[in-house]
Design a protein around this motif. Structure first.
Motif, short mmCIF file in Angstrom:
data_model
loop_
_atom_site.label_atom_id
_atom_site.label_comp_id
_atom_site.label_asym_id
_atom_site.label_seq_id
_atom_site.Cartn_x
_atom_site.Cartn_y
_atom_site.Cartn_z
N ASP A 165 19.51 -10.45 4.52
CA ASP A 165 20.47 -11.28 5.24
C ASP A 165 19.79 -12.53 5.79
OD1 ASP A 165 22.39 -9.36 4.75
OD2 ASP A 165 22.27 -8.47 6.75
N MET A 166 18.56 -12.38 6.30
CA MET A 166 17.83 -13.52 6.84
C MET A 166 17.53 -14.54 5.75
SD MET A 166 17.68 -12.98 10.07
CE MET A 166 19.27 -12.14 9.87
N VAL A 167 17.18 -14.05 4.56
CA VAL A 167 16.91 -14.96 3.44
C VAL A 167 18.16 -15.76 3.10
CG1 VAL A 167 16.31 -15.10 1.00
CG2 VAL A 167 15.07 -13.53 2.49
N GLU A 168 19.30 -15.08 3.08
CA GLU A 168 20.55 -15.76 2.73
C GLU A 168 20.97 -16.75 3.81
OE1 GLU A 168 23.52 -12.92 1.63
OE2 GLU A 168 22.48 -12.38 -0.22
N MET A 169 20.43 -16.61 5.02
CA MET A 169 20.70 -17.57 6.09
C MET A 169 19.73 -18.75 6.05
SD MET A 169 21.48 -14.91 9.23
CE MET A 169 21.52 -16.22 10.47
N GLY A 170 18.81 -18.74 5.10
CA GLY A 170 17.89 -19.86 4.94
C GLY A 170 16.50 -19.66 5.51
N HIS A 171 16.22 -18.44 5.99
CA HIS A 171 14.90 -18.13 6.53
C HIS A 171 14.08 -17.36 5.49
CE1 HIS A 171 16.84 -19.40 10.17
NE2 HIS A 171 17.62 -18.31 10.22
#
Length: 239
Positions: A165-171
């Motif tokens: 989820d964090m990756v998909e938020m740009g992190h």
């Protein structure tokens, strides 16, 4: 990290109720102590094993002795699940984990995701945020191969999903497997013991979660991160 005061050698009698163990010290004294590992500790609880204990004199502690290491054959294995976050941070600061040492700030136990806490949050004005989850590894049944997990872990699968989820938020979402033994040169996800975790791992990788396996040199005097080892991806046939 160094152990001060030094660890005490003992012989394991039994580990039970997850949190407790009985042992015999070198002077023949029988003691009960606390076990800082609530997992299965598969392969590490054989009666008669040589073990190493830390001592704690705090009046608030019920048990003075705490289990830190177990010897299996010629290998000394760290079992304390309270240490991997600290050891992973040492590895990162030493430049052993990709480019993570270039982040300006490291924080521990920050809230994120779905009522969770990330083990390490890295932040930098130029690089942004990197969410780092750390898992303790001590299981091995094939020479040279460390495996995770050694029992089912729904919580572990949840953490993989939250990193995605964090990756998909740009992190950046990063999983670090911290191996508290030095007789392994690669790590594999154990689909046999937890196919759901293996599936969650594969999906997290597809979403862009980065994965690193850090081996440690382990002795009764110290535990020191020793750098990265190879990470095997679970095969589709295993899922």
């Amino acid at each position: 990290m160094y152990f001060d005061p030094p660890l005490l050698p003992a012989v394991l009698v039994q580990r039970y109720k997850r949190f407790l163990f009985d042992a015999v010290l070198e002077d023949g004294s029988a003691i009960t102590g606390s076990c800082p590992n609530t997992g299965s500790m598969r392969g590490l609880t054989a009666p008669g094993s040589r073990i190493w204990l830390s001592q704690h004199d705090s009046p608030t502690r019920k048990y003075r002795h705490m289990l830190e290491m177990v010897e299996v054959g010629d290998t000394t294995i760290g079992i304390n699940t309270g240490l991997p976050n600290r050891l992973a941070e040492e590895a990162i600061r030493a430049g052993q984990v990709s480019d993570l040492h270039l982040y300006a700030k490291v924080e521990r136990e920050r809230k994120y995701g779905r009522n969770s806490r990330i083990d390490l949050l890295l932040s930098d004005p130029q690089r942004g945020l990197a969410y780092v989850e750390v898992k303790n590894v001590h299981f091995s049944r094939i020479q040279g191969l460390a495996e995770f997990p050694d029992s089912p872990t729904k919580r572990g699968a949840k953490h993989l999903e939250e990193l995605g989820d964090m990756v998909e938020m740009g992190h950046r979402g990063i999983m670090v497997y911290l191996i508290q033994r030095d007789d392994c040169d690669r790590l594999s996800i154990c689909a046999e013991f937890d196919p759901l975790y293996a599936s969650a791992f594969r999906y997290a990788r597809q979403r862009g979660v980065e994965v690193f396996a850090v081996q440690c040199r382990v002795s009764p005097q110290q535990i020191v991160p020793a750098g990265l080892i190879a990470m095997d991806e679970p095969a589709l046939a295993d899922l």
